[in-house]
Design a protein around this motif. Structure first.
Motif, PDB file in Angstrom:
ATOM      1  N   TYR A 186      -3.397   7.371  -8.565  1.00 26.32           N
ATOM      2  CA  TYR A 186      -2.257   6.703  -9.184  1.00 26.32           C
ATOM      3  C   TYR A 186      -1.989   5.382  -8.463  1.00 26.32           C
ATOM      4  O   TYR A 186      -1.763   5.380  -7.242  1.00 26.32           O
ATOM      5  N   PRO A 187      -2.001   4.255  -9.170  1.00 27.74           N
ATOM      6  CA  PRO A 187      -1.752   2.962  -8.512  1.00 27.74           C
ATOM      7  C   PRO A 187      -0.392   2.891  -7.834  1.00 27.74           C
ATOM      8  O   PRO A 187      -0.258   2.269  -6.774  1.00 27.74           O
ATOM      9  N   GLU A 188       0.621   3.536  -8.406  1.00 31.72           N
ATOM     10  CA  GLU A 188       1.933   3.506  -7.778  1.00 31.72           C
ATOM     11  C   GLU A 188       1.933   4.254  -6.448  1.00 31.72           C
ATOM     12  O   GLU A 188       2.666   3.886  -5.524  1.00 31.72           O
ATOM     13  N   ALA A 189       1.127   5.298  -6.343  1.00 30.94           N
ATOM     14  CA  ALA A 189       1.025   6.017  -5.069  1.00 30.94           C
ATOM     15  C   ALA A 189       0.340   5.158  -4.009  1.00 30.94           C
ATOM     16  O   ALA A 189       0.734   5.176  -2.840  1.00 30.94           O
ATOM     17  N   VAL A 190      -0.677   4.396  -4.427  1.00 29.03           N
ATOM     18  CA  VAL A 190      -1.338   3.483  -3.495  1.00 29.03           C
ATOM     19  C   VAL A 190      -0.372   2.402  -3.033  1.00 29.03           C
ATOM     20  O   VAL A 190      -0.336   2.020  -1.858  1.00 29.03           O
ATOM     21  N   GLU A 191       0.424   1.905  -3.961  1.00 28.85           N
ATOM     22  CA  GLU A 191       1.418   0.893  -3.603  1.00 28.85           C
ATOM     23  C   GLU A 191       2.448   1.460  -2.639  1.00 28.85           C
ATOM     24  O   GLU A 191       2.879   0.788  -1.696  1.00 28.85           O
ATOM     25  N   ARG A 192       2.834   2.701  -2.843  1.00 25.95           N
ATOM     26  CA  ARG A 192       3.801   3.342  -1.938  1.00 25.95           C
ATOM     27  C   ARG A 192       3.215   3.498  -0.535  1.00 25.95           C
ATOM     28  O   ARG A 192       3.922   3.320   0.468  1.00 25.95           O
ATOM     29  N   PHE A 193       1.942   3.830  -0.440  1.00 23.62           N
ATOM     30  CA  PHE A 193       1.310   3.945   0.880  1.00 23.62           C
ATOM     31  C   PHE A 193       1.303   2.596   1.606  1.00 23.62           C
ATOM     32  O   PHE A 193       1.509   2.530   2.814  1.00 23.62           O
ATOM     33  N   GLY A 194       1.078   1.523   0.867  1.00 23.35           N
ATOM     34  CA  GLY A 194       1.132   0.205   1.482  1.00 23.35           C
ATOM     35  C   GLY A 194       2.524  -0.131   1.989  1.00 23.35           C
ATOM     36  O   GLY A 194       2.680  -0.729   3.070  1.00 23.35           O
ATOM     37  N   ARG A 195       3.558   0.249   1.247  1.00 23.41           N
ATOM     38  CA  ARG A 195       4.918   0.004   1.706  1.00 23.41           C
ATOM     39  C   ARG A 195       5.234   0.825   2.946  1.00 23.41           C
ATOM     40  O   ARG A 195       5.983   0.385   3.828  1.00 23.41           O
ATOM     41  N   GLN A 196       4.673   2.032   3.018  1.00 27.35           N
ATOM     42  CA  GLN A 196       4.897   2.851   4.207  1.00 27.35           C
ATOM     43  C   GLN A 196       4.250   2.228   5.441  1.00 27.35           C
ATOM     44  O   GLN A 196       4.807   2.287   6.542  1.00 27.35           O
ATOM     45  N   LEU A 197       3.062   1.635   5.280  1.00 29.70           N
ATOM     46  CA  LEU A 197       2.438   0.951   6.410  1.00 29.70           C
ATOM     47  C   LEU A 197       3.305  -0.211   6.899  1.00 29.70           C
ATOM     48  O   LEU A 197       3.446  -0.437   8.106  1.00 29.70           O
ATOM     49  N   ASP A 198       3.904  -0.943   5.970  1.00 31.00           N
ATOM     50  CA  ASP A 198       4.787  -2.042   6.357  1.00 31.00           C
ATOM     51  C   ASP A 198       6.053  -1.513   7.018  1.00 31.00           C
ATOM     52  O   ASP A 198       6.530  -2.077   8.008  1.00 31.00           O
ATOM     53  N   ALA A 199       6.617  -0.447   6.485  1.00 33.49           N
ATOM     54  CA  ALA A 199       7.857   0.095   7.032  1.00 33.49           C
ATOM     55  C   ALA A 199       7.658   0.679   8.428  1.00 33.49           C
ATOM     56  O   ALA A 199       8.548   0.584   9.280  1.00 33.49           O
ATOM     57  N   LEU A 200       6.502   1.278   8.690  1.00 35.30           N
ATOM     58  CA  LEU A 200       6.230   1.849  10.009  1.00 35.30           C
ATOM     59  C   LEU A 200       5.831   0.803  11.036  1.00 35.30           C
ATOM     60  O   LEU A 200       5.716   1.134  12.220  1.00 35.30           O
ATOM     61  N   GLY A 201       5.594  -0.429  10.614  1.00 37.73           N
ATOM     62  CA  GLY A 201       5.200  -1.480  11.539  1.00 37.73           C
ATOM     63  C   GLY A 201       3.724  -1.524  11.849  1.00 37.73           C
ATOM     64  O   GLY A 201       3.311  -2.253  12.762  1.00 37.73           O
ATOM     65  N   ILE A 202       2.925  -0.770  11.107  1.00 38.85           N
ATOM     66  CA  ILE A 202       1.494  -0.741  11.394  1.00 38.85           C
ATOM     67  C   ILE A 202       0.838  -2.042  10.948  1.00 38.85           C
ATOM     68  O   ILE A 202      -0.012  -2.603  11.653  1.00 38.85           O
ATOM     69  N   ALA A 203       1.239  -2.555   9.783  1.00 37.92           N
ATOM     70  CA  ALA A 203       0.656  -3.811   9.299  1.00 37.92           C
ATOM     71  C   ALA A 203       0.998  -4.972  10.236  1.00 37.92           C
ATOM     72  O   ALA A 203       0.139  -5.814  10.538  1.00 37.92           O
ATOM     73  N   ALA A 204       2.234  -5.015  10.729  1.00 38.45           N
ATOM     74  CA  ALA A 204       2.617  -6.084  11.657  1.00 38.45           C
ATOM     75  C   ALA A 204       1.882  -5.960  12.981  1.00 38.45           C
ATOM     76  O   ALA A 204       1.478  -6.971  13.584  1.00 38.45           O
ATOM     77  N   GLU A 205       1.676  -4.725  13.434  1.00 39.03           N
ATOM     78  CA  GLU A 205       0.955  -4.533  14.701  1.00 39.03           C
ATOM     79  C   GLU A 205      -0.514  -4.910  14.554  1.00 39.03           C
ATOM     80  O   GLU A 205      -1.117  -5.489  15.482  1.00 39.03           O
ATOM     81  N   LEU A 206      -1.118  -4.637  13.413  1.00 37.70           N
ATOM     82  CA  LEU A 206      -2.500  -5.051  13.189  1.00 37.70           C
ATOM     83  C   LEU A 206      -2.612  -6.576  13.181  1.00 37.70           C
ATOM     84  O   LEU A 206      -3.544  -7.144  13.777  1.00 37.70           O
ATOM     85  N   GLU A 207      -1.670  -7.233  12.539  1.00 35.41           N
ATOM     86  CA  GLU A 207      -1.702  -8.694  12.489  1.00 35.41           C
ATOM     87  C   GLU A 207      -1.454  -9.303  13.863  1.00 35.41           C
ATOM     88  O   GLU A 207      -2.043 -10.335  14.220  1.00 35.41           O
ATOM     89  N   ARG A 208      -0.620  -8.639  14.659  1.00 35.35           N
ATOM     90  CA  ARG A 208      -0.349  -9.150  16.006  1.00 35.35           C
ATOM     91  C   ARG A 208      -1.566  -9.016  16.912  1.00 35.35           C
ATOM     92  O   ARG A 208      -1.807  -9.872  17.779  1.00 35.35           O
ATOM     93  N   ARG A 209      -2.356  -7.973  16.691  1.00 37.18           N
ATOM     94  CA  ARG A 209      -3.521  -7.754  17.540  1.00 37.18           C
ATOM     95  C   ARG A 209      -4.745  -8.530  17.063  1.00 37.18           C
ATOM     96  O   ARG A 209      -5.811  -8.375  17.647  1.00 37.18           O
ATOM     97  N   GLY A 210      -4.595  -9.335  16.010  1.00 39.03           N
ATOM     98  CA  GLY A 210      -5.681 -10.216  15.606  1.00 39.03           C
ATOM     99  C   GLY A 210      -6.399  -9.810  14.351  1.00 39.03           C
ATOM    100  O   GLY A 210      -7.458 -10.390  14.038  1.00 39.03           O
ATOM    101  N   ALA A 211      -5.903  -8.851  13.609  1.00 34.15           N
ATOM    102  CA  ALA A 211      -6.552  -8.469  12.350  1.00 34.15           C
ATOM    103  C   ALA A 211      -6.340  -9.563  11.308  1.00 34.15           C
ATOM    104  O   ALA A 211      -5.243 -10.112  11.177  1.00 34.15           O
ATOM    105  N   VAL A 212      -7.368  -9.910  10.588  1.00 32.67           N
ATOM    106  CA  VAL A 212      -7.319 -10.961   9.585  1.00 32.67           C
ATOM    107  C   VAL A 212      -7.635 -10.367   8.216  1.00 32.67           C
ATOM    108  O   VAL A 212      -8.021  -9.200   8.095  1.00 32.67           O
ATOM    109  N   ASP A 213      -7.472 -11.203   7.213  1.00 25.68           N
ATOM    110  CA  ASP A 213      -7.706 -10.765   5.843  1.00 25.68           C
ATOM    111  C   ASP A 213      -9.171 -10.360   5.653  1.00 25.68           C
ATOM    112  O   ASP A 213     -10.090 -11.107   5.989  1.00 25.68           O
ATOM    113  N   GLY A 214      -9.381  -9.152   5.127  1.00 31.42           N
ATOM    114  CA  GLY A 214     -10.728  -8.646   4.888  1.00 31.42           C
ATOM    115  C   GLY A 214     -11.242  -7.701   5.951  1.00 31.42           C
ATOM    116  O   GLY A 214     -12.324  -7.136   5.780  1.00 31.42           O
TER     117      GLY A 214
END
Length: 578
Positions: free
Chosen positions: A453-481
């Protein structure tokens, strides 16, 4: 022909003389080509029947003593939760009924139950893999699935439960009916009815059921008794147990007759005043380091209130044997060596021992440091009743000083109940652009996400942002791709997006749309200036008759006539007057 018949007659007479019974009526008719019928004997069916006597079965069942097991390893798996359902209410006369997907049922759990009717872990060794039932899936009309049944495993009192890999104690079962949860069942996934909000009235997503906990366990049995027997091999411990209780241990005149612990109950006479006795195999010098059999079963006397030290009076050095046993106890467990002891001098029915019993008792008191020393004869039951009475009074006066290991791991806590901020991001310089995210909460969320379900995938992405995982990946040098891995799921990192993880088919459609836009395929270029119609209309038909504004914002008609005095009236013109 006559000669052949005579030979057959001799064979039949010899067969009858040997005592074999032959059926002469077993004949068959054979028809020749000429049509004549000859009577021929069927010799295959005339074989003598030899009676075979049934040989006695020499193979006996295994000795029940070898079926005693005080350790076991089992693998327990809780039942998976049922999946949630995506459904909508469709009923005549009800417009826009809304979501009606039910929730899945919870999975069953694995529970260890203390059963006083058991004294061995043999049933657990016969059933290594134990799995509880899974919950049923949710269905439409807001119907929740049924929960899975719990699986209960009976274990004897005194069972210590540890996690096999880390050897951390989870608990100990002592009392009858006591329970210990060792594998929790998974939570049922929520249906789309649970995700309905005032803003999102028709959600098209649901959760998968949470997988049940799975782990290897180590079970260790420590028998619970009031008095534990200690002594050298062939000191008379089993004989004393048989004389004091209704137990029937194996007794013989050779060392290591007892190969498994034996339990017995001594009935003192009063109701409820029984004394539980435990006899373990004999100890020898070096038992604490693995010599002999005693070190294997010393754990069974760790739960006893009092230790009964049986000294063989016929030994060459009874005092030396007593000191050797105490030294082995101290080397094995200091807490066990500090338990109160009662010393008995056995085999006083032997004349040599009876003559020097007073001297041996005095030496034993000096070596033990107390006066709890008594002479008995287990074979003739001399002083056995008096010994049991004193042991009962001494055990009742002793406090319950038991120091079990405190629990070091909690099996009742589910992964979704763990701290959501407790995650770890790992990367290997040998593999640049790859990131591994580990954490009990985020991994469980990934397992429960319905990726179809695309909405479930979208919800998982929001959870990564809410938990701070996406910000921590970007801080440690993760780039697009970059490749991001959560449990067994791999994604491409896309920072700054509401849903960093878009399915591949949607990305391909976006790429095709961009290519068509660049080529000018289905798209139409916008006009440079605004027109009410792109072609035709009043702008093209009556353009000369329309009057608009010039660049200065004045009427175009007034620009043509600079002086109003030069304006000439025609005959048909209507003149306005005040």
């Amino acid at each position: 022909m006559v000669r052949a018949l005579s030979i057959i007659a001799l064979i039949l007479s010899a067969a009858n003389s040997d005592g074999f019974s032959i059926n002469y009526q077993r004949t068959r008719l054979i028809t020749n080509l000429n049509g004549k019928t000859n009577e021929v004997t069927d010799w295959d069916k005339l074989q003598p029947k030899i009676e075979r006597k049934n040989k006695p079965q020499t193979q006996q069942r295994d000795d029940p003593e070898w079926k005693f097991f005080d350790t076991a390893r089992i693998h327990v798996t809780g039942g998976d939760g049922g999946n949630g359902c995506v459904a909508f209410r469709r009923e005549k006369g009800v417009a826009m009924g809304g979501p009606s997907g039910g929730r899945g049922g919870d999975g069953g759990s694995i529970i260890l139950v203390c059963d006083e009717g058991l004294n061995t872990l043999a049933p657990s060794r016969n059933r290594v893999h134990v799995r509880a039932r899974k919950g049923n899936n949710g269905t439409g009309k807001s119907r929740n699935g049924c929960a899975g049944l719990d699986e209960r495993i009976p274990v004897p009192p005194g069972t210590v439960v540890r996690e096999l890999l880390a050897q951390k104690v989870a608990g100990e079962l002592k009392e009858h009916g006591e329970e210990l949860l060792v594998a929790r069942g998974g939570r049922g996934g929520r249906g789309n009815a649970a995700f309905k909000t005032a803003r999102r009235t028709a959600p098209k997503l649901a959760e998968r059921g949470e997988p049940g906990a799975a782990r290897w366990l180590s079970l260790e049995l420590k028998l619970v008794a009031d008095v534990g027997f200690l002594g050298m091999p062939n000191a008379g411990k089993s004989t004393l147990l048989a004389a004091a209780s209704a137990a029937k241990p194996k007794i013989a005149n050779y060392p290591f007759t007892t190969i498994v612990p034996n339990l017995g109950v001594c009935d003192i006479g009063d109701e409820g005043a029984g004394l539980v006795l435990c006899d373990i195999p004999g100890l020898i010098e070096g038992a604490s380091s693995g010599v002999g059999m005693g070190s294997t079963f010393l754990r069974h006397v760790q739960r006893c209130k009092v230790l009964l030290h049986v000294v063989d009076g016929t030994s060459e050095d009874p005092i030396g044997d007593f000191k050797t046993i105490n030294k082995e106890l101290e080397n094995y467990d200091e807490f066990l060596a500090q338990k109160p002891q009662v010393v008995v001098l056995n085999k006083c029915d032997v004349s040599e021992v009876n003559e020097k019993k007073d001297e041996l008792i005095q030496q034993l008191r000096e070596a033990a440091g107390h006066t709890r020393v008594l002479h008995i004869s287990a074979a003739t039951q001399n002083n056995v009743a008096e010994l049991m009475g004193r042991l009962k009074k001494f055990c009742d006066s002793q406090p319950v000083v038991d120091l079990p290991e405190p629990p070091q791991v909690d099996f009742t806590k589910a992964a979704l109940e763990s701290d959501s901020d407790d995650f770890e991001i790992m990367s290997d310089p040998a593999y640049p652009g790859q990131w591994r995210v580990k954490g009990g909460y985020i991994e469980q969320v990934a397992k429960m996400t319905h990726w179809e379900y695309p909405e479930a995938v979208e919800r998982f992405g929001r959870q990564l942002d809410a938990l701070g995982i996406a910000a921590e990946l970007e801080r440690r040098g993760a780039v697009d791709g970059d490749l991001v891995m959560v449990d067994k799921y791999d994604f491409e990192f896309a920072p700054g997006m509401t849903n960093p993880y878009i399915p591949t088919d949607l990305l391909e459609k976006d790429l095709m749309f961009e290519e068509e836009k660049q080529q000018g395929g289905m798209l139409v270029e916008e006009p440079t200036e605004w027109r009410p119609y792109r072609s035709g209309g009043y702008l093209d038909d009556d353009f000369e008759e329309l009057v608009g504004f010039n660049e200065d914002g004045d009427w175009s008609m007034l620009d043509e006539a600079e002086d109003m005095d030069e304006f000439e009236y025609e005959e048909d013109d209507e003149i306005w007057q005040a």
